[in-house]
Design an enzyme around this catalytic site. Structure first.
Site, PDB file in Angstrom:
ATOM      1  N   TRP A  37      60.682 -39.176  24.743  1.00 55.37           N
ATOM      2  CA  TRP A  37      59.831 -39.519  23.606  1.00 55.37           C
ATOM      3  C   TRP A  37      60.480 -39.197  22.258  1.00 55.37           C
ATOM      4  CZ3 TRP A  37      56.294 -42.898  23.232  1.00 55.37           C
ATOM      5  CH2 TRP A  37      55.467 -43.193  24.313  1.00 55.37           C
ATOM      6  N   LEU A  97      63.415 -32.471  20.903  1.00 54.56           N
ATOM      7  CA  LEU A  97      62.746 -31.237  21.308  1.00 54.56           C
ATOM      8  C   LEU A  97      61.969 -31.425  22.617  1.00 54.56           C
ATOM      9  CD1 LEU A  97      61.932 -28.312  20.451  1.00 54.56           C
ATOM     10  CD2 LEU A  97      60.037 -29.318  19.177  1.00 54.56           C
ATOM     11  N   GLU A 154      53.946 -33.996  16.763  1.00 55.71           N
ATOM     12  CA  GLU A 154      54.042 -32.825  15.858  1.00 55.71           C
ATOM     13  C   GLU A 154      52.839 -31.889  16.057  1.00 55.71           C
ATOM     14  OE1 GLU A 154      55.905 -33.343  12.152  1.00 55.71           O
ATOM     15  OE2 GLU A 154      56.794 -35.264  12.709  1.00 55.71           O
TER      16      GLU A 154
HETATM   17  C1  LIG Z   1      55.192 -42.026  19.114  1.00 58.69           C
HETATM   18  C2  LIG Z   1      55.720 -40.684  19.487  1.00 58.69           C
HETATM   19  C3  LIG Z   1      56.842 -40.175  18.860  1.00 58.69           C
HETATM   20  C4  LIG Z   1      57.368 -38.923  19.230  1.00 58.69           C
HETATM   21  N1  LIG Z   1      58.521 -38.476  18.622  1.00 58.69           N
HETATM   22  C5  LIG Z   1      59.069 -37.301  19.037  1.00 58.69           C
HETATM   23  C6  LIG Z   1      60.314 -36.839  18.483  1.00 58.69           C
HETATM   24  O1  LIG Z   1      60.898 -37.457  17.578  1.00 58.69           O
HETATM   25  N2  LIG Z   1      60.866 -35.700  18.985  1.00 58.69           N
HETATM   26  C7  LIG Z   1      60.268 -34.981  19.987  1.00 58.69           C
HETATM   27  O2  LIG Z   1      60.843 -33.959  20.400  1.00 58.69           O
HETATM   28  N3  LIG Z   1      59.067 -35.378  20.520  1.00 58.69           N
HETATM   29  C8  LIG Z   1      58.467 -36.516  20.079  1.00 58.69           C
HETATM   30  N4  LIG Z   1      57.264 -36.941  20.615  1.00 58.69           N
HETATM   31  C9  LIG Z   1      56.633 -36.139  21.673  1.00 58.69           C
HETATM   32  C10 LIG Z   1      55.411 -35.369  21.162  1.00 58.69           C
HETATM   33  O3  LIG Z   1      55.775 -34.369  20.272  1.00 58.69           O
HETATM   34  C11 LIG Z   1      54.672 -34.829  22.393  1.00 58.69           C
HETATM   35  O4  LIG Z   1      54.166 -35.942  23.082  1.00 58.69           O
HETATM   36  C12 LIG Z   1      53.542 -33.871  22.010  1.00 58.69           C
HETATM   37  O5  LIG Z   1      54.065 -32.651  21.561  1.00 58.69           O
HETATM   38  C13 LIG Z   1      52.597 -33.601  23.194  1.00 58.69           C
HETATM   39  O6  LIG Z   1      53.312 -33.264  24.329  1.00 58.69           O
HETATM   40  P1  LIG Z   1      53.002 -34.008  25.725  1.00 58.69           P
HETATM   41  O7  LIG Z   1      53.015 -35.475  25.477  1.00 58.69           O
HETATM   42  O8  LIG Z   1      53.936 -33.482  26.751  1.00 58.69           O
HETATM   43  O9  LIG Z   1      51.522 -33.624  26.088  1.00 58.69           O
HETATM   44  P2  LIG Z   1      50.979 -32.248  26.813  1.00 58.69           P
HETATM   45  O10 LIG Z   1      51.545 -31.063  26.125  1.00 58.69           O
HETATM   46  O11 LIG Z   1      51.179 -32.391  28.287  1.00 58.69           O
HETATM   47  O12 LIG Z   1      49.444 -32.366  26.476  1.00 58.69           O
HETATM   48  C14 LIG Z   1      48.556 -33.235  27.197  1.00 58.69           C
HETATM   49  C15 LIG Z   1      47.136 -32.930  26.728  1.00 58.69           C
HETATM   50  O13 LIG Z   1      46.815 -31.574  26.987  1.00 58.69           O
HETATM   51  C16 LIG Z   1      46.413 -30.935  25.793  1.00 58.69           C
HETATM   52  N5  LIG Z   1      46.877 -29.551  25.755  1.00 58.69           N
HETATM   53  C17 LIG Z   1      48.135 -29.070  25.992  1.00 58.69           C
HETATM   54  N6  LIG Z   1      48.162 -27.748  25.807  1.00 58.69           N
HETATM   55  C18 LIG Z   1      46.912 -27.370  25.433  1.00 58.69           C
HETATM   56  C19 LIG Z   1      46.298 -26.147  25.081  1.00 58.69           C
HETATM   57  N7  LIG Z   1      46.992 -25.001  25.041  1.00 58.69           N
HETATM   58  N8  LIG Z   1      44.980 -26.158  24.750  1.00 58.69           N
HETATM   59  C20 LIG Z   1      44.263 -27.305  24.758  1.00 58.69           C
HETATM   60  N9  LIG Z   1      44.780 -28.484  25.070  1.00 58.69           N
HETATM   61  C21 LIG Z   1      46.091 -28.528  25.395  1.00 58.69           C
HETATM   62  C22 LIG Z   1      47.055 -31.738  24.656  1.00 58.69           C
HETATM   63  O14 LIG Z   1      46.329 -31.577  23.450  1.00 58.69           O
HETATM   64  C23 LIG Z   1      46.961 -33.147  25.214  1.00 58.69           C
HETATM   65  O15 LIG Z   1      45.680 -33.654  24.954  1.00 58.69           O
HETATM   66  C24 LIG Z   1      56.714 -38.178  20.242  1.00 58.69           C
HETATM   67  C25 LIG Z   1      55.546 -38.664  20.850  1.00 58.69           C
HETATM   68  C26 LIG Z   1      55.053 -39.903  20.490  1.00 58.69           C
HETATM   69  C27 LIG Z   1      53.810 -40.417  21.171  1.00 58.69           C
END
Ligand SMILES: Cc1cc2nc3c(=O)[nH]c(=O)nc-3n(C[C@H](O)[C@H](O)[C@H](O)COP(=O)(O)OP(=O)(O)OC[C@H]3O[C@@H](n4cnc5c(N)ncnc54)[C@H](O)[C@@H]3O)c2cc1C
Length: 392
Positions: free
Chosen positions: A168, A136, A376
């Site tokens: 990721w 995703l 998640e």
């Molecule tokens: C170990 C691990 C396993 C994973 N496994 C999967 C998987 O199997 N499949 C998959 O698809 N993804 C996976 N992920 C990805 C994970 O779902 C995303 O990292 C997560 O959804 C956050 O997205 P981002 O890292 O792009 O952070 P961003 O969305 O860029 O967020 C960065 C920061 O900004 C904050 N933020 C963002 N929007 C807002 C808002 N509206 N209000 C306040 N704060 C906000 C967030 O809380 C965070 O602190 C995995 C991640 C990790 C670390």
């Protein structure tokens, strides 16, 4: 050496029916026998242990919440929560694997797949003969998944050509089957997102490990996926065109119970290690646990553990009775992951320099818990869900 007499204070057993207590002890015994001996080594060596998948399948854990009629173990949501607490207390790599394989992939497929898709994948996934992933997240679509841009362009023959990039994605480097979320029209945002279930052995798909060394979950597989005009047949579509966003959110909502339960397990392991250490370690002529400032930290860790578990079990029970709202799992995930992160921080501190080394378990717990606050739906995203429900 003092022995720990107090584990009944942090284990869930006393609050359970005899049947559920026996079930929980069975998963605990599995985790201690099969997972614990490898937990430190796979973390230190950053190795995914393939044999673990078969062991989880043989134990009925991968098919846990799936109905017995289709080969699952027929667990209630509370059984899932109890099982994933036990796995989380011992190995977050195993618990995370189960959350993806079962919570995100198998349950989503069971709910949304057609007969052929279910026939092809469910049994191999539940038995641990196939590995699944849930693709995703993209570099520019993390919390804001509706803005994903991986594009599935329909061809005159009804097939699709997919181009784009995911990152990721847990299990993506080793998965046999992938749930893929792509848009048929980026301008439609969430309404264009369409889900596919595909065999990963195909042209146009490149998989590479994530760049860098990960903070935790080092015994897990996380990969970057590149799609270059990858052909996907219409028969591989999961649900109708444009309904993929709802399918993804449904999967995440179900998976969040596993994450919350896993966090309770990590929290419990941190408390258990902290009690053991502070009752054994002597400074200033007495065990650390005799100092009031240390006692205060242990008492806080125990109290917040029970608060987290109570919310997780409340969510599980409401899920069983069909009364769950998005708030229930959001509160359970938010509370349990944040409280566990605080508990792990305290446990590291209480171990002094020893807490800084992989020779003691708490630094791994501290590193592993960070991801549960992120994936998640981050803690901020859970707060956003709750605030929106309160105010709109
Ligand atoms: C170990 C691990 C396993 C994973 N496994 C999967 C998987 O199997 N499949 C998959 O698809 N993804 C996976 N992920 C990805 C994970 O779902 C995303 O990292 C997560 O959804 C956050 O997205 P981002 O890292 O792009 O952070 P961003 O969305 O860029 O967020 C960065 C920061 O900004 C904050 N933020 C963002 N929007 C807002 C808002 N509206 N209000 C306040 N704060 C906000 C967030 O809380 C965070 O602190 C995995 C991640 C990790 C670390």
């Amino acid at each position: 050496m003092s022995t720990i007499k107090n584990d009944t204070l942090w284990l869930p057993d006393d609050e359970l029916t005899p049947e559920l207590a026996e079930f929980t002890r069975g998963i605990r015994a599995f985790a201690n026998e099969k997972l614990a001996p490898h937990a430190r080594a796979i973390d230190e060596q950053s190795t995914f242990r393939r044999a673990m998948v078969g062991e989880l399948g043989d134990a009925g854990i991968l098919g846990g919440p799936l109905p017995t009629a289709i080969g699952g173990s027929g667990w209630t949501p509370l059984q899932l929560a109890l099982a994933h607490e036990e796995l989380g207390a011992v190995c977050s790599n195993a618990r995370g694997f189960c959350a993806v394989q079962t919570g995100l992939v198998t349950q989503t497929l069971a709910k949304n797949g057609d007969d052929d898709q279910r026939e092809q994948w469910l049994k191999p996934l539940m038995r641990g003969e196939a590995i699944g992933c849930f693709a995703l997240t993209e570099p520019n679509a993390g919390s804001d998944v509706a803005s994903l841009t991986t594009h599935a362009v329909e061809q005159p023959d009804g097939s699709y050509r997919v181009s784009g990039l995911k990152h990721w994605v847990t299990n993506a480097g080793i998965a046999d089957v992938m749930l893929l979320f792509a848009t048929v029209d980026p301008k439609l945002k969430g309404k264009g997102i369409t889900a596919f279930v595909i065999d990963t052995a195909r042209d146009g798909l490149d998989r590479k490990p994530m760049e860098g060394v990960e903070l935790g979950h080092r015994g897990s597989d996380h990969a970057v996926l590149t799609f270059d005009n990858m052909v996907v047949q219409k028969s591989e579509m999961l649900g109708p065109v444009g309904k993929g966003f709802g399918i993804a959110l449904g999967g995440l909502s179900s998976g969040r119970l596993s994450v919350a339960s896993g966090a309770v397990g990590i929290h419990r392991a941190a408390l258990s290690a902290a009690v053991k250490f502070t009752t054994e370690r002597q400074q200033f002529g007495q065990p650390l646990a005799q100092f009031q400032m240390v006692q205060e930290r242990l008492a806080d860790m125990l109290t917040s553990l029970h608060a987290s578990r109570a919310l997780v079990h409340r969510c599980a029970n409401r899920r069983l009775h069909g009364t769950e709202t998005h708030a229930d799992v959001a509160m359970a995930k938010l509370q349990s992951t944040e409280a566990a992160a605080t508990a792990c921080d305290q446990a590291v501190m209480l171990h002094g320099a020893r807490g800084y080394s992989s020779a003691f378990p708490v630094e791994r717990l501290w590193r592993d818990i960070q991801a549960l606050r992120i994936y998640e739906g981050t803690s901020m995203i859970q707060k956003g869900i709750l605030a929106r429900m309160l105010t709109t």
